[in-house]
Scaffold this motif. Sequence first.
Motif: not given
Length: 470
Positions: A300-307, A357-364
Amino acid sequence: MISQTLSSVDLAGMEPKFNLQPVAQATRIQTIDILRGVALLGILLMNIPAFGLTEASVQELIRGPHGGNYWLKTLIYILFENKMRALFSMLFGAGIILFLAKSRTGSGMAAPELFIRRQLWLIVFGLINALVLLWHYDILFDYGIVGIFLFPFKRLSAKALVLCAVVVGLIYSGKYYWDFAEQKQKYEKYQKVVAFEKKLKAVKPANKKVKLTDDQKEDKETWEGMVKSKKYDKKADKATILAMRSDYVTVWNHLLPQIQRMEAPFFYQFGLWDMVSMMLLGMALFKWGFFSNKLTTSQYALLAVGGLLIGQTMAWLSLPSHELKIIDYSKFISTSILPLDDVLMPFERAFSGIGWASLILLLYRSGIAQWLWKGLSAVGQMAFTNYLMQSVLCTLFFYGYGLGYYGDLKFYQLYFVVAEIWLIQLVFSVAWLQFFRFGPLEWLWRSLTYGERQPMRLTQPATPKTSILA
């Protein structure tokens, strides 16, 4: 990792099985509700200018001096414009798989048949939103149609769905490039007529009026009319504000042509491909377990940063193209190789939507602000009700048959209204779900779909009893 409640879904094989009845509270995927809630509230960030201001006045922020309102608009464009709707579309695609994963009801009705009924009722609600509530950028009608075409795709693998999404995205980009090429041809024809006029005047300076052929006149008038239509017209802008501050019938008559254009030609020419690409991507992401919090934290961290990095870079690169199109359309057509903002749009939205979405799921997953996730989950669980509630609240606040604030607020002031609506919907959704299984419109939609009155209160038995459709 936060445990999920949907234990009956095999996210590896992705052929989950359910009894065909409405989703119970205990079997909901909370992360999907949270993401849907974020997307629903985020959509209002983009919709609010269309509710409260004329399109021409918003474009004047780009043409005029670059003050605070311009920078606010630019920030929203880069960070959120179309990204939240892309995420909403992805989640709708995931919902298609969830619904069609069910086997059959006690009455023997197959899931595809129920799904078609569900989509047809969504089309009806979309028409009500557009033609009764007068929201001219309604998406329910479009979602209803697109969903019917997409349900056979549920059998495809996640990789095949991504491939289809890319192909459809390329079709979207190609159609915009085709339209751009046609405009370029019209501009070139116009330039030939202008050059012809200059040549004749140079040869015969006494002739103030140059005679053109019918085709040349048409080429010249076509381009000049198009350029004129894209310039700010203060008189037309005032007429629009006056109409939107009038009674219901006047507002309806004023908006009807735009509603018809958005729900028919624009949808079939461009909007269809936009929604299909995002929904196919959402179906693939669901099969990979993305929306149900099944990926690792590092993924999720990779997808958040990359996305976000790729998506926001695309948005920043497309900004000059977007603004030049508004400031000087002739220069945009004559100097641009391609319409960068339109061509990049499906891919910009896809990367940004996944990143957000990835950032939100990381925060969750971090476990902070549990009260916020509860509120967003409630908003997402009642997304249908809240989407139409936004139409009702905004039209009654801005249109003439309500409070009549249309065209009266500054651009930044619109977002005070957004904050108030967010607060209302968060509080209302949480309070409502303390006593009821579904939002009021979710209950109506389910009852119409299943042909049975669904249990509404939490204290009612879960099995539906009363038939309301023959």
